[in-house]
Design a protein around this motif. Structure first.
Motif, PDB file in Angstrom:
ATOM      1  N   CYS A  84       0.846  -1.197   0.000  1.00 28.59           N
ATOM      2  CA  CYS A  84       0.000   0.000   0.000  1.00 28.59           C
ATOM      3  C   CYS A  84       0.881   1.247   0.000  1.00 28.59           C
ATOM      4  N   CYS A 128       0.436   3.611   3.353  1.00 29.52           N
ATOM      5  CA  CYS A 128       1.094   3.330   4.631  1.00 29.52           C
ATOM      6  C   CYS A 128       2.601   3.195   4.454  1.00 29.52           C
ATOM      7  N   GLY A 179      -0.483  -1.187   7.654  1.00 30.15           N
ATOM      8  CA  GLY A 179      -1.893  -1.074   7.333  1.00 30.15           C
ATOM      9  C   GLY A 179      -2.429   0.291   7.658  1.00 30.15           C
ATOM     10  N   CYS A 180      -3.380   0.713   6.855  1.00 27.83           N
ATOM     11  CA  CYS A 180      -4.019   2.001   7.092  1.00 27.83           C
ATOM     12  C   CYS A 180      -5.436   1.916   6.550  1.00 27.83           C
ATOM     13  N   CYS A 237      -5.950   0.828   2.851  1.00 26.39           N
ATOM     14  CA  CYS A 237      -5.790  -0.542   2.379  1.00 26.39           C
ATOM     15  C   CYS A 237      -6.555  -1.521   3.271  1.00 26.39           C
TER      16      CYS A 237
HETATM   17 ZN   LIG Z   1      -2.210   1.195   3.699  1.00 32.29          ZN
END
Ligand SMILES: [Zn+2]
Length: 509
Positions: free
Chosen positions: A419, A422, A440-441, A444
């Protein structure tokens, strides 16, 4: 129109189809009105007569089944127009377009195309074939509206297949949604049932007169900003026919070479390979490696660069590409890649895409086509470039011709793409990012990756190497050729933080 300016009467006399005496009663009749009299008054056989007169008229004669119709081109004309002017759109390229008619002298077809900048070439078909194509006798409105509504409903419900089944007294409709088959509705009115089934056949390009054999077809559907490619198959059943419409929502899908994720050095080489007029280009990889998407993107790129005649043989046709004549092979009924390739070669193509080389016969035909002045694109089910050469040798192909024809091998697989959002937040200053863990964010869904990108290697067989006389001598000289390897591509993508290194990549590093 490219049709020669010869009067029908002189054609009929010159070919000996009719005598001067028998033509006398219609001396003053114009050609467009005389033409139908050949069948109604003189009781001549359409097929025999057409075959005799075509060269004088300046066109060719073909049975409907021999026309390779570009479905996207065909869909660009309203059915109503086709019925009024009585023609079949076959294909177009940058300078010409090709249609089939049953009366080459009809004024309304000529007027319809009179403003065309392109030359129009005509093929003659019998009126039976033309009627069958146009689905004459099929009442329009209600069935049309019904089908449009049904497809839109299916698209909105994220349905993958529509099943339309003829039962004893009703026509049942079911949707497959997330794997479940859900009853939708039943049509009770028998005449409406017939109309709907005929309409599906007409729109998908099936032969409306055949109901005792399975058929395949395609519909390109566009409505409310949605583009849906629909593969239609029919099978004969106890009470009539059943249809399955498989939906491919192509809204937003682009077959753009630039966005698939190829590294710039490979992309540049691919583009120059696509400028070639002849030779064999292979795209290889396992199932699900994105070969088809790459092939479509390559064809789109070629179409954007030059005016050429492109024909594909596919199993199945997955998406429609505008300006490309796509034919679906059907090995079950004997229409194999090899048979298809033979008939495609008679259509004078510049570029041929053969969905897959699976056997010796197809391999040899493809190599011959590539050697005799066509640019042939195809795929092999192999994991890298070196293995692809071995696979070709394993098909027992003509080793000399093959070594002389092959221009490039692209091998590819897909990898999850980290992603970018992030990555920006968490990656170290040098851009290294090695694992999905802890990432992770919102962008995504907290997965750490977003979409997929292509990993590839490309072998270019350039001019200096073409003195090789066999596949084995070609294999021995790999180091002399431009060869961009998987491990370099993976290394650079890991370094740029586009992908994470993981154990699945070990085999190719
Ligand atoms: Zn992300």
């Amino acid at each position: 129109m490219s049709q020669k300016d010869v009067s029908l009467k002189s054609v009929l006399l010159n070919t000996g189809v009719l005598s001067k005496k028998s033509l006398q009663p219609f001396e003053s009749l114009p050609d467009d009105a005389l033409w139908p009299l050949l069948w109604t008054h003189y009781k001549l056989s359409e097929e025999t007569t057409m075959k005799k007169v075509v060269t004088f008229i300046g066109c060719s004669f073909k049975p409907l089944s021999d026309l390779l119709i570009d479905q996207a081109f065909r869909r660009s004309f309203p059915l109503q127009t086709l019925r009024e002017c009585r023609f079949i759109p076959i294909y177009e390229d940058k300078s010409s377009l090709s249609i089939a008619v049953d009366n080459p002298y009809r004024k309304d077809v000529q007027e319809y195309f009179s403003n065309q900048q392109k030359s129009v070439s005509m093929t003659l078909v019998t009126s039976t074939d033309l009627n069958s194509f146009l689905g004459e006798g099929v009442a329009k409105s209600t069935a049309d509206t019904f089908l449009d509504r049904l497809i839109m409903e299916a698209v909105n419900a994220k349905c993958s297949d529509i099943h339309i089944m003829k039962q004893k007294e009703t026509l049942g409709v079911k949707f497959r949604i997330h794997g479940e088959l859900i009853q939708r509705e039943s049509i009770i009115d028998p005449s409406q049932q017939d109309q709907i089934m005929s309409l599906i056949k007409v729109q998908s390009g099936m032969d409306i007169s055949i109901s005792n054999q399975p058929q395949d077809g395609r519909i390109s559907f566009e409505s409310e900003g949605q583009q849906v490619d629909i593969r239609v198959s029919s099978i004969p059943t106890l009470h009539g026919e059943d249809f399955v419409l498989r939906l491919f929502n192509t809204t937003g899908i682009s077959f753009d070479l630039e966005v698939l994720g190829f590294s710039s050095n490979i992309l540049d080489r691919l583009k120059s390979l696509m400028k070639l007029d002849s030779g064999l280009m292979l795209v290889t990889g396992p199932t699900g490696s994105g070969k088809t998407t790459t092939l479509y993107a390559l064809l789109n790129y070629i179409k954007s660069q030059k005016n050429c005649h492109v024909i594909t043989l596919e199993d199945p046709v997955e998406y429609g590409i505008s300006g490309v004549r796509q034919s679906q092979v059907s090995p079950k009924i004997g229409y194999t890649f090899a048979n298809g390739l033979r008939s495609v070669l008679r259509q004078d193509p510049d570029i041929i895409m053969v969905g897959e080389i699976r056997d010796q016969e197809t391999a040899n035909l493809a190599i011959n086509a590539a050697y005799t002045g066509h640019f042939v694109l195809s795929t092999l089910h192999t994991s890298d470039c070196e293995t692809s050469l071995k696979r070709l040798a394993g098909f027992n192909v003509d080793s000399y011709l093959c070594a002389q024809s092959i221009r490039g091998i692209l091998s590819q697989k897909l990898s999850l793409k980290l992603c970018p959002q992030c990555r920006e937040k968490t990656s170290s200053p040098n851009g290294f990012s090695h694992s999905f863990e802890g990432k992770g964010c919102e962008g995504c869904d907290y997965l750490g990756y977003q979409g997929r990108t292509v990993l590839s290697e490309l072998l270019v067989v350039d001019k200096q190497i073409r003195d090789v006389d066999s596949l084995s001598s070609l294999s021995q000289r790999l180091e002399d050729m431009p060869f961009f390897k998987f491990r370099e591509d993976i290394k650079s993508k890991v370094e740029k933080g586009e992908i994470a290194y993981h154990s699945g990549l070990e085999g190719v590093m």
